[in-house]
Design a protein around this motif. Structure first.
Motif, short mmCIF file in Angstrom:
data_model
loop_
_atom_site.label_atom_id
_atom_site.label_comp_id
_atom_site.label_asym_id
_atom_site.label_seq_id
_atom_site.Cartn_x
_atom_site.Cartn_y
_atom_site.Cartn_z
N THR A 243 0.84 -1.20 0.00
CA THR A 243 0.00 0.00 0.00
C THR A 243 0.88 1.25 0.00
OG1 THR A 243 -1.63 -1.22 1.29
CG2 THR A 243 -1.88 1.16 1.20
N PRO A 244 0.78 2.09 -1.03
CA PRO A 244 1.65 3.28 -1.08
C PRO A 244 1.18 4.41 -0.18
CG PRO A 244 0.26 3.20 -3.02
CD PRO A 244 -0.04 1.96 -2.24
N TYR A 245 -0.13 4.54 0.01
CA TYR A 245 -0.65 5.64 0.82
C TYR A 245 -2.09 5.34 1.23
CZ TYR A 245 -2.50 7.07 -3.76
OH TYR A 245 -3.11 7.09 -4.98
N TRP A 246 -2.54 6.10 2.23
CA TRP A 246 -3.92 6.09 2.67
C TRP A 246 -4.52 7.44 2.34
CZ3 TRP A 246 -5.07 3.69 8.13
CH2 TRP A 246 -4.59 2.40 8.18
N ILE A 247 -5.76 7.45 1.89
CA ILE A 247 -6.53 8.68 1.74
C ILE A 247 -7.77 8.53 2.60
CG2 ILE A 247 -7.86 10.16 0.20
CD1 ILE A 247 -5.91 9.51 -2.00
N VAL A 248 -7.93 9.45 3.54
CA VAL A 248 -9.03 9.36 4.51
C VAL A 248 -9.74 10.71 4.56
CG1 VAL A 248 -9.62 8.93 6.91
CG2 VAL A 248 -7.73 7.68 5.85
N SER A 249 -11.05 10.68 4.39
CA SER A 249 -11.85 11.89 4.53
C SER A 249 -11.82 12.39 5.97
CB SER A 249 -13.31 11.63 4.14
OG SER A 249 -13.44 11.40 2.77
N THR A 250 -11.80 13.69 6.12
CA THR A 250 -11.84 14.31 7.44
C THR A 250 -12.33 15.74 7.29
OG1 THR A 250 -10.56 14.99 9.36
CG2 THR A 250 -9.39 14.95 7.28
N ARG A 251 -13.03 16.21 8.29
CA ARG A 251 -13.50 17.60 8.26
C ARG A 251 -12.40 18.57 8.70
NH1 ARG A 251 -18.22 14.80 9.64
NH2 ARG A 251 -19.93 15.30 8.22
N HIS A 252 -11.35 18.04 9.33
CA HIS A 252 -10.26 18.87 9.85
C HIS A 252 -8.92 18.30 9.39
CE1 HIS A 252 -13.42 20.49 12.39
NE2 HIS A 252 -13.71 19.25 12.75
N PRO A 253 -8.58 18.48 8.10
CA PRO A 253 -7.36 17.84 7.58
C PRO A 253 -6.07 18.37 8.20
CG PRO A 253 -8.30 19.32 5.94
CD PRO A 253 -9.28 19.24 7.07
N VAL A 254 -6.00 19.64 8.50
CA VAL A 254 -4.77 20.20 9.05
C VAL A 254 -4.54 19.67 10.47
CG1 VAL A 254 -3.61 22.34 9.74
CG2 VAL A 254 -4.91 22.26 7.61
N GLU A 255 -5.60 19.60 11.28
CA GLU A 255 -5.47 19.09 12.64
C GLU A 255 -5.07 17.61 12.63
OE1 GLU A 255 -7.94 20.90 11.52
OE2 GLU A 255 -8.33 22.55 12.91
N LEU A 256 -5.68 16.82 11.74
CA LEU A 256 -5.34 15.40 11.65
C LEU A 256 -3.90 15.21 11.18
CD1 LEU A 256 -5.95 12.42 11.80
CD2 LEU A 256 -7.11 12.60 9.59
N ALA A 257 -3.48 15.98 10.18
CA ALA A 257 -2.11 15.88 9.69
C ALA A 257 -1.12 16.27 10.78
CB ALA A 257 -1.93 16.78 8.46
N THR A 258 -1.42 17.31 11.52
CA THR A 258 -0.55 17.75 12.62
C THR A 258 -0.46 16.68 13.70
OG1 THR A 258 -1.17 20.04 12.18
CG2 THR A 258 -0.16 19.57 14.32
N ALA A 259 -1.59 16.07 14.05
CA ALA A 259 -1.59 15.03 15.08
C ALA A 259 -0.78 13.80 14.62
CB ALA A 259 -3.03 14.61 15.41
N LEU A 260 -0.89 13.44 13.35
CA LEU A 260 -0.12 12.31 12.84
C LEU A 260 1.37 12.60 12.84
CD1 LEU A 260 -2.33 11.04 9.90
CD2 LEU A 260 -1.47 9.68 11.81
N LEU A 261 1.75 13.79 12.42
CA LEU A 261 3.17 14.14 12.40
C LEU A 261 3.75 14.24 13.80
CD1 LEU A 261 3.16 16.69 9.43
CD2 LEU A 261 4.06 14.33 9.45
N LYS A 262 2.96 14.76 14.76
CA LYS A 262 3.42 14.81 16.15
C LYS A 262 3.57 13.42 16.73
CE LYS A 262 1.78 19.25 17.87
NZ LYS A 262 0.82 19.88 18.78
#
Length: 159
Positions: free
Chosen positions: A137-156
């Protein structure tokens, strides 16, 4: 003497969201199903008037609740999407996508082995690029209403 149960630790999620239906889908769906039930009633003259409504409306409500069941969370070193679990150590990068970016990522050039959880009533999404040599699997694409917050939480969480 009573046996002691092991202590349960529940980590507070760094991010948590449920991919629920938007509010306006509920009355529209119920109106459409009521019209359909009335049409069925007109087609079957011997049918008691309450039967199509008593069957179709609860089925529609159950279907809408089932559609809203998906949870997205970042907790305990994992990215959780419904039943799928991704240890954050395999996250290479995260891209927050607006609705146009999501449409492009899911378009003609999308990888056929990508893991996709997308809801059409939610515009934005995140694209999680993976770095796991044992996983095709090269990547996941997941719908979210808050993409910046989710991306920040994943990177943290990846640290």
């Amino acid at each position: 003497m009573t046996p002691e149960s092991p202590a349960r630790t529940t980590a507070t999620p760094a991010y948590s969201e449920r991919l629920t239906l938007t509010w306006w889908i509920w009355p529209v769906s119920l109106l459409v199903v009521a019209i359909l039930a009335f049409e069925i009633l007109l087609g079957f003259h011997g049918l008691p008037g309450w039967v199509p409504f008593a069957v179709l409306i609860p089925l529609t409500v159950a279907g809408m609740i089932w559609t809203s069941r998906i949870r997205v969370a970042v907790t305990g070193g994992e990215f959780q999407v419904d039943d799928a679990r991704l240890p954050v150590e395999f996250v290479k990068d995260v891209v927050a996508l607006d609705s146009e970016g999501k449409r492009e990522a899911l378009g003609v050039g999308a990888h056929p082995l990508a893991f996709v959880i997308q809801r059409p009533w939610i515009g934005p999404a995140v694209q999680v690029l993976l770095d796991d040599p044992d996983d095709p699997t090269p990547y996941w694409i997941v719908s979210t209403r808050h993409p910046v917050e989710l991306a920040t939480a994943l990177l943290k969480a990846r640290g």
